[in-house]
Scaffold this motif. Structure first.
Motif, short mmCIF file in Angstrom:
data_model
loop_
_atom_site.label_atom_id
_atom_site.label_comp_id
_atom_site.label_asym_id
_atom_site.label_seq_id
_atom_site.Cartn_x
_atom_site.Cartn_y
_atom_site.Cartn_z
N HIS A 1 0.83 -1.21 0.00
CA HIS A 1 0.00 0.00 0.00
C HIS A 1 0.87 1.26 0.00
CE1 HIS A 1 -0.01 0.02 4.69
NE2 HIS A 1 0.72 1.04 4.31
N ILE A 2 0.24 2.36 -0.42
CA ILE A 2 0.84 3.70 -0.24
C ILE A 2 -0.09 4.45 0.70
CG2 ILE A 2 1.50 5.86 -1.37
CD1 ILE A 2 1.98 4.26 -3.95
N ASN A 3 0.44 4.82 1.83
CA ASN A 3 -0.37 5.45 2.87
C ASN A 3 -0.15 6.97 2.81
OD1 ASN A 3 -1.66 6.24 5.18
ND2 ASN A 3 -0.24 5.23 6.60
N PHE A 4 -0.92 7.65 1.90
CA PHE A 4 -0.67 9.08 1.70
C PHE A 4 -0.80 9.88 3.01
CE2 PHE A 4 0.50 9.59 -2.59
CZ PHE A 4 -0.12 8.58 -3.31
N LEU B 1 -2.15 9.65 -9.19
CA LEU B 1 -2.07 8.35 -8.51
C LEU B 1 -1.68 7.25 -9.51
CD1 LEU B 1 -5.27 8.56 -6.26
CD2 LEU B 1 -2.90 8.66 -5.50
N HIS B 2 -2.30 7.32 -10.70
CA HIS B 2 -1.99 6.31 -11.72
C HIS B 2 -0.52 6.38 -12.10
CE1 HIS B 2 -2.73 3.47 -14.87
NE2 HIS B 2 -2.47 4.34 -15.85
N ARG B 3 -0.04 7.60 -12.25
CA ARG B 3 1.38 7.80 -12.61
C ARG B 3 2.31 7.26 -11.53
NH1 ARG B 3 3.43 11.72 -16.14
NH2 ARG B 3 1.36 12.64 -16.40
N LEU B 4 1.82 7.29 -10.29
CA LEU B 4 2.65 6.83 -9.16
C LEU B 4 2.59 5.32 -8.99
CD1 LEU B 4 1.84 9.60 -6.51
CD2 LEU B 4 3.91 9.36 -7.88
N GLY B 5 1.87 4.62 -9.86
CA GLY B 5 1.84 3.16 -9.78
C GLY B 5 0.76 2.60 -8.87
N VAL B 6 -0.25 3.41 -8.59
CA VAL B 6 -1.36 2.93 -7.75
C VAL B 6 -2.36 2.18 -8.62
CG1 VAL B 6 -3.32 3.66 -6.34
CG2 VAL B 6 -1.11 4.81 -6.08
N ASP B 7 -2.79 0.99 -8.15
CA ASP B 7 -3.77 0.21 -8.92
C ASP B 7 -5.20 0.43 -8.44
OD1 ASP B 7 -1.90 -1.27 -10.62
OD2 ASP B 7 -1.19 -2.10 -8.72
N ALA B 8 -5.36 0.65 -7.12
CA ALA B 8 -6.70 0.86 -6.55
C ALA B 8 -6.60 1.86 -5.41
CB ALA B 8 -7.29 -0.46 -6.04
N VAL B 9 -7.63 2.68 -5.29
CA VAL B 9 -7.60 3.73 -4.28
C VAL B 9 -8.84 3.65 -3.38
CG1 VAL B 9 -8.61 5.37 -5.94
CG2 VAL B 9 -7.44 6.23 -3.90
N GLY B 10 -8.60 3.84 -2.09
CA GLY B 10 -9.70 3.80 -1.11
C GLY B 10 -9.45 4.79 0.00
N VAL C 1 -12.44 -18.70 -9.99
CA VAL C 1 -12.64 -17.24 -10.14
C VAL C 1 -11.30 -16.52 -10.32
CG1 VAL C 1 -14.81 -17.19 -8.86
CG2 VAL C 1 -12.65 -16.97 -7.61
N ALA C 2 -10.27 -17.26 -10.75
CA ALA C 2 -8.94 -16.63 -10.90
C ALA C 2 -9.00 -15.45 -11.87
CB ALA C 2 -7.94 -17.67 -11.39
N GLY C 3 -9.95 -15.51 -12.82
CA GLY C 3 -10.07 -14.43 -13.80
C GLY C 3 -10.50 -13.11 -13.15
N LEU C 4 -11.09 -13.19 -11.96
CA LEU C 4 -11.58 -11.98 -11.27
C LEU C 4 -10.52 -11.42 -10.34
CD1 LEU C 4 -15.14 -13.01 -9.97
CD2 LEU C 4 -14.59 -11.49 -11.89
N VAL C 5 -9.46 -12.20 -10.09
CA VAL C 5 -8.55 -11.88 -8.98
C VAL C 5 -7.16 -11.55 -9.50
CG1 VAL C 5 -7.52 -12.77 -6.85
CG2 VAL C 5 -9.87 -13.40 -7.45
N GLN C 6 -6.59 -10.45 -9.00
CA GLN C 6 -5.19 -10.16 -9.33
C GLN C 6 -4.57 -9.34 -8.20
OE1 GLN C 6 -4.80 -6.76 -12.38
NE2 GLN C 6 -6.87 -7.57 -12.79
N GLU C 7 -3.25 -9.29 -8.15
CA GLU C 7 -2.56 -8.53 -7.11
C GLU C 7 -2.37 -7.09 -7.56
OE1 GLU C 7 1.12 -10.13 -5.70
OE2 GLU C 7 0.02 -11.33 -4.25
N GLY C 8 -2.24 -6.19 -6.59
CA GLY C 8 -1.98 -4.81 -6.94
C GLY C 8 -1.66 -3.95 -5.73
N VAL C 9 -1.32 -2.70 -6.04
CA VAL C 9 -0.97 -1.73 -5.00
C VAL C 9 -2.19 -0.87 -4.66
CG1 VAL C 9 0.46 0.31 -4.49
CG2 VAL C 9 1.46 -1.66 -5.69
N TYR C 10 -2.47 -0.79 -3.36
CA TYR C 10 -3.62 -0.01 -2.86
C TYR C 10 -3.11 1.31 -2.29
CZ TYR C 10 -7.40 1.25 0.46
OH TYR C 10 -8.39 1.90 1.16
#
Ligand SMILES: Cc1cc2[nH]c(=O)nc(N)n2n1
Length: 282
Positions: free
Chosen positions: A133-136, A207-216, A181-190
């Motif tokens: 994760h990136i903890n802004f 965020l996209h430029r910084l390599g973030v895949d998902a944001v919450g 359900v492997a087609g639904l699942v992948q790893e990424g940076v939050y």
């Protein structure tokens, strides 16, 4: 504000005197994923308002209950509803339950959340296993570990590299394959942002430029506190929407849509988490 060790201990003692369950796994259910708690067997549940020291949850789609019970024979505790910085809680308060779980003997934390996708390959309804994760807020000092360090929980300067357990991430990928359900699942940076507003287009592009895949708007503080006190951590994000990255795109995201995807996919998330708990060595 600062919370003394005794306050954590008092809440842990209160809970231990009100349930016979001694959980080894704690699960934080994110937006729309609260039904997982309903699948626990021989439940003991408590409204957050009845638990001394617990903050109150105020977000639509979050019940605000702590549910103890068994999942495939393994003793668990589920947070149905979590606390967010954007509700105005201090980060010490939003992460209070993590240290209580530690004092109760919990050794593994499973955290789920809803998140918007920045990665082109991540669609709404997909499930992202959090690799890192990136903890802004944390980077600018909005960090639950700020203030005097409680040595009984962990060191002053805790390492965070590898805080998402590799073994559990591989196991979850295996489980997804077995479940088809492997087609639904992948790893990424939050990435965690403070919220409550969603991102501007310029923020999304950054965020996209910084390599973030998902944001919450959650998860990172809980994981920081869990890692500090030595819990093993697994996290997953349910992708609820594509973050708007282009000025031509008229789409915009809202909380209702986030909850709707939660309802659609919660069954799958529930099965994946249940299978993980049943398969992993505790
Ligand atoms: C829970 C949640 C869902 C989304 N979607 C989004 O585009 N941006 C966010 N920050 N979040 N957070």
């Amino acid at each position: 504000e600062h919370i003394s060790h005794d306050e954590y201990q008092k809440t842990a003692d209160w809970l231990r005197s009100h349930t016979k369950h001694r959980p080894l796994v704690a699960i934080i259910c994110g937006s729309g994923l609260g039904m997982l708690a309903d699948t626990l067997k021989c439940q003991d549940s408590f409204d957050y308002s009845d638990i001394p020291g617990f903050p109150q949850s105020t977000v639509q789609g979050h019940a605000g209950r702590l549910v103890f019970g068994e999942l495939k024979g393994k003793s668990c505790v589920c947070m149905q509803g979590r606390f967010h910085m954007y509700e105005g809680h201090s980060l010490i308060k939003t992460t209070f339950p993590i240290r209580v779980f530690k004092l109760m003997g919990v050794e593994t934390l499973i955290v789920t959340n809803a998140a918007g996708s920045l990665a082109d390959g991540l669609q709404p309804g997909d499930i992202m296993i959090i690799k890192d994760h990136i903890n802004f807020p944390g980077l600018v000092g909005l960090n639950p570990l700020c203030g005097p360090n409680d040595e009984k929980f962990g060191p002053r300067f805790p390492a965070m590299s590898g805080c998402y357990d590799k073994g559990l991430r591989s196991l979850m990928m295996e489980i997804a394959k077995q479940m088809g359900v492997a087609g639904l699942v992948q790893e990424g940076v939050y990435a965690m942002v403070g919220g409550p507003n969603f991102e501007t287009i310029a923020e999304a592009k950054l965020l996209h430029r910084l390599g973030v895949d998902a944001v919450g708007m959650s998860t990172a503080p809980e994981v920081v506190v869990a890692t500090h006190c030595g819990l093993r951590v697994f996290g997953l994000s349910l992708i609820t929407n594509k973050v708007v990255k282009s000025y031509e795109d008229s789409e915009s995201v809202n909380h209702e849509g986030v909850l709707e995807v939660g309802r659609l996919r919660s069954q799958t998330v529930q099965q994946l988490v249940t299978e993980l708990i049943s398969t992993m060595e505790i």
